[in-house]
Design a protein around this motif. Sequence first.
Motif, PDB file in Angstrom:
ATOM      1  N   ARG A  49      15.329  -1.799 -31.090  1.00  0.00           N
ATOM      2  CA  ARG A  49      16.465  -2.670 -31.677  1.00  0.00           C
ATOM      3  C   ARG A  49      16.970  -4.062 -31.124  1.00  0.00           C
ATOM      4  O   ARG A  49      16.879  -5.065 -31.443  1.00  0.00           O
ATOM      5  CB  ARG A  49      17.635  -1.683 -32.078  1.00  0.00           C
ATOM      6  N   LYS A  50      17.318  -3.934 -29.526  1.00  0.00           N
ATOM      7  CA  LYS A  50      17.811  -4.777 -28.837  1.00  0.00           C
ATOM      8  C   LYS A  50      16.819  -6.072 -28.511  1.00  0.00           C
ATOM      9  O   LYS A  50      17.057  -7.212 -28.772  1.00  0.00           O
ATOM     10  CB  LYS A  50      18.084  -4.399 -27.370  1.00  0.00           C
ATOM     11  N   GLN A  51      15.507  -5.517 -28.363  1.00  0.00           N
ATOM     12  CA  GLN A  51      14.439  -6.696 -28.454  1.00  0.00           C
ATOM     13  C   GLN A  51      14.150  -7.224 -29.497  1.00  0.00           C
ATOM     14  O   GLN A  51      14.079  -8.534 -29.443  1.00  0.00           O
ATOM     15  CB  GLN A  51      12.965  -5.743 -27.764  1.00  0.00           C
ATOM     16  N   SER A  52      14.172  -6.809 -30.676  1.00  0.00           N
ATOM     17  CA  SER A  52      14.201  -7.447 -31.980  1.00  0.00           C
ATOM     18  C   SER A  52      15.261  -8.189 -32.332  1.00  0.00           C
ATOM     19  O   SER A  52      14.863  -9.279 -32.712  1.00  0.00           O
ATOM     20  CB  SER A  52      14.025  -6.055 -33.321  1.00  0.00           C
ATOM     21  N   LEU A  53      16.533  -7.873 -31.948  1.00  0.00           N
ATOM     22  CA  LEU A  53      17.618  -8.906 -32.034  1.00  0.00           C
ATOM     23  C   LEU A  53      17.440 -10.171 -31.181  1.00  0.00           C
ATOM     24  O   LEU A  53      17.742 -11.123 -31.788  1.00  0.00           O
ATOM     25  CB  LEU A  53      18.990  -8.146 -31.648  1.00  0.00           C
ATOM     26  N   LEU A  54      16.947  -9.956 -30.070  1.00  0.00           N
ATOM     27  CA  LEU A  54      16.655 -11.142 -29.275  1.00  0.00           C
ATOM     28  C   LEU A  54      15.500 -12.002 -29.679  1.00  0.00           C
ATOM     29  O   LEU A  54      15.779 -13.336 -29.472  1.00  0.00           O
ATOM     30  CB  LEU A  54      16.313 -10.536 -27.948  1.00  0.00           C
ATOM     31  N   GLN A  55      14.656 -11.479 -30.409  1.00  0.00           N
ATOM     32  CA  GLN A  55      13.610 -12.057 -30.805  1.00  0.00           C
ATOM     33  C   GLN A  55      14.026 -13.132 -32.080  1.00  0.00           C
ATOM     34  O   GLN A  55      13.761 -14.135 -32.344  1.00  0.00           O
ATOM     35  CB  GLN A  55      12.187 -11.351 -31.350  1.00  0.00           C
ATOM     36  N   ILE A  56      14.951 -12.266 -33.000  1.00  0.00           N
ATOM     37  CA  ILE A  56      15.699 -13.260 -33.962  1.00  0.00           C
ATOM     38  C   ILE A  56      16.506 -14.184 -33.552  1.00  0.00           C
ATOM     39  O   ILE A  56      16.427 -15.338 -34.095  1.00  0.00           O
ATOM     40  CB  ILE A  56      16.299 -12.068 -34.873  1.00  0.00           C
ATOM     41  N   SER A  57      17.240 -13.967 -32.371  1.00  0.00           N
ATOM     42  CA  SER A  57      18.203 -15.111 -31.924  1.00  0.00           C
ATOM     43  C   SER A  57      17.527 -16.141 -31.161  1.00  0.00           C
ATOM     44  O   SER A  57      18.019 -17.301 -30.972  1.00  0.00           O
ATOM     45  CB  SER A  57      19.190 -14.551 -30.942  1.00  0.00           C
ATOM     46  N   GLU A  58      16.226 -15.923 -30.606  1.00  0.00           N
ATOM     47  CA  GLU A  58      15.636 -16.902 -29.744  1.00  0.00           C
ATOM     48  C   GLU A  58      15.148 -18.248 -30.620  1.00  0.00           C
ATOM     49  O   GLU A  58      15.112 -19.204 -30.009  1.00  0.00           O
ATOM     50  CB  GLU A  58      14.096 -16.532 -29.249  1.00  0.00           C
ATOM     51  N   PRO A  59      14.595 -18.105 -31.729  1.00  0.00           N
ATOM     52  CA  PRO A  59      14.388 -19.372 -32.425  1.00  0.00           C
ATOM     53  C   PRO A  59      15.538 -20.093 -32.686  1.00  0.00           C
ATOM     54  O   PRO A  59      15.435 -21.380 -32.833  1.00  0.00           O
ATOM     55  CB  PRO A  59      13.743 -18.998 -34.087  1.00  0.00           C
ATOM     56  N   GLU A  60      16.982 -19.350 -32.963  1.00  0.00           N
ATOM     57  CA  GLU A  60      18.036 -20.131 -32.988  1.00  0.00           C
ATOM     58  C   GLU A  60      18.363 -20.998 -31.916  1.00  0.00           C
ATOM     59  O   GLU A  60      18.877 -22.192 -31.969  1.00  0.00           O
ATOM     60  CB  GLU A  60      18.953 -19.303 -33.425  1.00  0.00           C
ATOM     61  N   LEU A  61      17.947 -20.474 -30.695  1.00  0.00           N
ATOM     62  CA  LEU A  61      18.173 -21.108 -29.410  1.00  0.00           C
ATOM     63  C   LEU A  61      17.449 -22.422 -29.168  1.00  0.00           C
ATOM     64  O   LEU A  61      17.782 -23.478 -28.763  1.00  0.00           O
ATOM     65  CB  LEU A  61      18.108 -20.313 -28.050  1.00  0.00           C
ATOM     66  N   VAL A  62      16.184 -22.265 -29.572  1.00  0.00           N
ATOM     67  CA  VAL A  62      15.380 -23.379 -29.327  1.00  0.00           C
ATOM     68  C   VAL A  62      15.522 -24.342 -30.653  1.00  0.00           C
ATOM     69  O   VAL A  62      15.228 -25.522 -30.076  1.00  0.00           O
ATOM     70  CB  VAL A  62      13.725 -22.603 -29.733  1.00  0.00           C
ATOM     71  N   ALA A  63      15.765 -24.020 -31.628  1.00  0.00           N
ATOM     72  CA  ALA A  63      16.338 -25.108 -32.839  1.00  0.00           C
ATOM     73  C   ALA A  63      17.504 -25.999 -32.322  1.00  0.00           C
ATOM     74  O   ALA A  63      17.486 -27.005 -32.809  1.00  0.00           O
ATOM     75  CB  ALA A  63      16.388 -24.635 -34.160  1.00  0.00           C
TER      76      ALA A  63
END
Length: 64
Positions: A49-63
């Motif tokens: 769950r935590k890894q998946s949440l990080l994957q979701i938030s990473e594109p937002e950090l890059v954008a």
Amino acid sequence: MYVCLCHGVTDRDIRQAVFDGAVTMRDLARELGVATECGRCACSANQVRKQSLLQISEPELVAA
């Protein structure tokens, strides 16, 4: 890989549930039954769950 043997839940199932909006372990328990029987899967399910949440938030950090 199977995370919850009691309910036949895989890591893919958990990832999909998170991408569909499950944010907490309570959400996963309600939607998939994770950690509602013997509880042995709770730590592994939470990690996925935590890894998946990080994957979701990473594109937002890059954008940004």
